[in-house]
Design a protein around this motif. Sequence first.
Motif, PDB file in Angstrom:
ATOM      1  N   ILE A 174       0.842  -1.196   0.000  1.00 57.82           N
ATOM      2  CA  ILE A 174       0.000   0.000   0.000  1.00 57.82           C
ATOM      3  C   ILE A 174       0.875   1.243   0.000  1.00 57.82           C
ATOM      4  CG2 ILE A 174      -1.717   1.246   1.410  1.00 57.82           C
ATOM      5  CD1 ILE A 174      -2.583  -1.422  -0.049  1.00 57.82           C
ATOM      6  N   GLY A 175       2.116   1.058   0.404  1.00 49.46           N
ATOM      7  CA  GLY A 175       3.036   2.190   0.461  1.00 49.46           C
ATOM      8  C   GLY A 175       3.153   2.920  -0.869  1.00 49.46           C
ATOM      9  N   LEU A 176       3.018   2.165  -1.947  1.00 52.08           N
ATOM     10  CA  LEU A 176       3.190   2.798  -3.266  1.00 52.08           C
ATOM     11  C   LEU A 176       2.082   3.817  -3.561  1.00 52.08           C
ATOM     12  CD1 LEU A 176       5.437   2.530  -5.308  1.00 52.08           C
ATOM     13  CD2 LEU A 176       4.141   0.699  -6.421  1.00 52.08           C
TER      14      LEU A 176
ATOM     15  N   ASN B  15       4.644  -5.335  12.982  1.00 50.68           N
ATOM     16  CA  ASN B  15       4.870  -5.818  14.345  1.00 50.68           C
ATOM     17  C   ASN B  15       5.212  -4.682  15.314  1.00 50.68           C
ATOM     18  OD1 ASN B  15       4.492  -8.633  13.622  1.00 50.68           O
ATOM     19  ND2 ASN B  15       6.380  -8.367  12.454  1.00 50.68           N
ATOM     20  N   TYR B  16       4.428  -3.601  15.203  1.00 50.30           N
ATOM     21  CA  TYR B  16       4.590  -2.415  16.063  1.00 50.30           C
ATOM     22  C   TYR B  16       5.952  -1.738  15.843  1.00 50.30           C
ATOM     23  CZ  TYR B  16       0.564  -3.987  18.905  1.00 50.30           C
ATOM     24  OH  TYR B  16      -0.669  -4.371  19.359  1.00 50.30           O
ATOM     25  N   PHE B  17       6.546  -1.953  14.706  1.00 51.78           N
ATOM     26  CA  PHE B  17       7.916  -1.510  14.480  1.00 51.78           C
ATOM     27  C   PHE B  17       8.074  -1.056  13.021  1.00 51.78           C
ATOM     28  CE2 PHE B  17      12.572  -2.116  15.214  1.00 51.78           C
ATOM     29  CZ  PHE B  17      12.618  -1.528  16.473  1.00 51.78           C
TER      30      PHE B  17
ATOM     31  N   MET C   8       1.664   4.613  14.246  1.00 53.45           N
ATOM     32  CA  MET C   8       2.262   5.507  15.250  1.00 53.45           C
ATOM     33  C   MET C   8       3.379   4.835  16.066  1.00 53.45           C
ATOM     34  SD  MET C   8       2.346   8.438  16.553  1.00 53.45           S
ATOM     35  CE  MET C   8       0.935   9.524  16.644  1.00 53.45           C
ATOM     36  N   ARG C   9       3.171   3.547  16.407  1.00 52.62           N
ATOM     37  CA  ARG C   9       4.206   2.874  17.225  1.00 52.62           C
ATOM     38  C   ARG C   9       5.495   2.744  16.442  1.00 52.62           C
ATOM     39  NH1 ARG C   9      -0.711  -1.019  18.465  1.00 52.62           N
ATOM     40  NH2 ARG C   9      -0.489  -1.056  16.208  1.00 52.62           N
ATOM     41  N   ALA C  10       5.368   2.438  15.154  1.00 53.63           N
ATOM     42  CA  ALA C  10       6.561   2.336  14.304  1.00 53.63           C
ATOM     43  C   ALA C  10       7.255   3.694  14.187  1.00 53.63           C
ATOM     44  CB  ALA C  10       6.174   1.810  12.925  1.00 53.63           C
TER      45      ALA C  10
ATOM     46  N   ASN D 110      -6.508   2.929   9.818  1.00 54.85           N
ATOM     47  CA  ASN D 110      -7.529   2.183   9.043  1.00 54.85           C
ATOM     48  C   ASN D 110      -7.416   2.455   7.548  1.00 54.85           C
ATOM     49  OD1 ASN D 110      -8.631   1.167  11.487  1.00 54.85           O
ATOM     50  ND2 ASN D 110      -9.632   3.146  11.801  1.00 54.85           N
ATOM     51  N   PHE D 111      -6.226   2.297   7.017  1.00 53.31           N
ATOM     52  CA  PHE D 111      -5.955   2.712   5.638  1.00 53.31           C
ATOM     53  C   PHE D 111      -6.853   2.063   4.586  1.00 53.31           C
ATOM     54  CE2 PHE D 111      -3.253  -0.960   6.210  1.00 53.31           C
ATOM     55  CZ  PHE D 111      -3.473  -1.668   5.040  1.00 53.31           C
ATOM     56  N   PRO D 112      -7.364   0.798   4.802  1.00 50.99           N
ATOM     57  CA  PRO D 112      -8.195   0.222   3.721  1.00 50.99           C
ATOM     58  C   PRO D 112      -9.425   1.068   3.389  1.00 50.99           C
ATOM     59  CG  PRO D 112      -7.579  -1.495   5.287  1.00 50.99           C
ATOM     60  CD  PRO D 112      -7.194  -0.178   5.897  1.00 50.99           C
TER      61      PRO D 112
HETATM   62  C1  LIG Z   1       4.735  -8.497   8.529  1.00 50.63           C
HETATM   63  C2  LIG Z   1       3.552  -7.592   8.803  1.00 50.63           C
HETATM   64  C3  LIG Z   1       3.377  -7.065  10.054  1.00 50.63           C
HETATM   65  C4  LIG Z   1       2.319  -6.167  10.308  1.00 50.63           C
HETATM   66  N1  LIG Z   1       2.218  -5.566  11.529  1.00 50.63           N
HETATM   67  C5  LIG Z   1       1.328  -4.546  11.691  1.00 50.63           C
HETATM   68  C6  LIG Z   1       1.346  -3.750  12.874  1.00 50.63           C
HETATM   69  O1  LIG Z   1       2.110  -3.939  13.785  1.00 50.63           O
HETATM   70  N2  LIG Z   1       0.470  -2.710  12.950  1.00 50.63           N
HETATM   71  C7  LIG Z   1      -0.426  -2.422  11.949  1.00 50.63           C
HETATM   72  O2  LIG Z   1      -1.170  -1.447  12.060  1.00 50.63           O
HETATM   73  N3  LIG Z   1      -0.471  -3.183  10.824  1.00 50.63           N
HETATM   74  C8  LIG Z   1       0.378  -4.224  10.669  1.00 50.63           C
HETATM   75  N4  LIG Z   1       0.380  -4.970   9.534  1.00 50.63           N
HETATM   76  C9  LIG Z   1      -0.670  -4.703   8.540  1.00 50.63           C
HETATM   77  C10 LIG Z   1      -0.185  -3.571   7.649  1.00 50.63           C
HETATM   78  O3  LIG Z   1      -0.615  -2.327   8.173  1.00 50.63           O
HETATM   79  C11 LIG Z   1      -0.714  -3.726   6.220  1.00 50.63           C
HETATM   80  O4  LIG Z   1      -0.403  -5.009   5.729  1.00 50.63           O
HETATM   81  C12 LIG Z   1      -0.107  -2.681   5.305  1.00 50.63           C
HETATM   82  O5  LIG Z   1      -0.640  -2.870   4.015  1.00 50.63           O
HETATM   83  C13 LIG Z   1       1.426  -2.782   5.285  1.00 50.63           C
HETATM   84  O6  LIG Z   1       2.012  -1.802   4.467  1.00 50.63           O
HETATM   85  P1  LIG Z   1       2.517  -2.161   2.998  1.00 50.63           P
HETATM   86  O7  LIG Z   1       1.288  -2.675   2.248  1.00 50.63           O
HETATM   87  O8  LIG Z   1       3.006  -0.872   2.408  1.00 50.63           O
HETATM   88  O9  LIG Z   1       3.554  -3.211   3.107  1.00 50.63           O
HETATM   89  C14 LIG Z   1       1.402  -5.855   9.270  1.00 50.63           C
HETATM   90  C15 LIG Z   1       1.582  -6.430   8.003  1.00 50.63           C
HETATM   91  C16 LIG Z   1       2.656  -7.259   7.758  1.00 50.63           C
HETATM   92  C17 LIG Z   1       2.858  -7.791   6.348  1.00 50.63           C
END
Ligand SMILES: Cc1cc2nc3c(=O)[nH]c(=O)nc-3n(C[C@H](O)[C@H](O)[C@H](O)COP(=O)(O)O)c2cc1C
Length: 189
Positions: free
Chosen positions: A17-19, A87-89, A122-124, A148-150
């Motif tokens: 989703i970052g893109l 993972n909160y990071f 926020m935690r990250a 709640n990005f979706p």
């Molecule tokens: C390995 C992994 C760990 C995740 N951990 C969290 C989390 O700690 N907090 C959260 O809000 N979403 C978490 N998610 C859900 C992500 O918010 C969601 O998959 C989002 O699309 C990730 O960003 P990306 O699509 O740009 O990779 C996690 C997703 C993945 C794949």
Amino acid sequence: MAIKLNVIVCSTRPGRIGLPVARWFESAVKKDSRFEPRFVDLAEINLPIYDEPRHPAMQQYEHAHTKAWSEIVKSADAYAFVMPEYNYFPSASLINALTYVFKEWNYKAAGLVSYGGVSGGMRAVQAEKLMMTNFKIMPLPEQVLIPNFPQHLDAEKRFTPNELHDTSAKAMLDELARWAAALKTMRQA
Ligand SMILES: Cc1cc2nc3c(=O)[nH]c(=O)nc-3n(C[C@H](O)[C@H](O)[C@H](O)COP(=O)(O)O)c2cc1C
């Protein structure tokens, strides 16, 4: 002269989703004549896990991928990190990319655009700020937070911002412009 702002897509997984979030933020930057954006995608940069023999502060890089990354980081006056929360990071891709170089990051401001579930990443962000300060990056308190990005993706998975996202992007850019002007003088010292 326009402020060179690297908009960095920090997630690298297929279907990220970052893109779309980063494309939206880049379009906001393009509308602001104070900035010259550069779109930087960590998936394209494709850095291996840190593999330089020496400490990055020495800038004695052995690998072509490090030299190329060094040039990209150095080219910017400021950064916008578009980052997920795993993972909160922060993602391992972001931590790895930061680790590769040191002086190239120094005395530059950064805006953090984060997204996730209820926390909006926020935690990250809070964890990432600790690491950034070691690089003498100034991470701004003015963030763009997308919980709640979706809810903000259309059928084609394009990001559709609400008013708060747009106003926080504007507030971040206003502060980035101020910090970029001030920190330029520190880089010249
Ligand atoms: C390995 C992994 C760990 C995740 N951990 C969290 C989390 O700690 N907090 C959260 O809000 N979403 C978490 N998610 C859900 C992500 O918010 C969601 O998959 C989002 O699309 C990730 O960003 P990306 O699509 O740009 O990779 C996690 C997703 C993945 C794949």
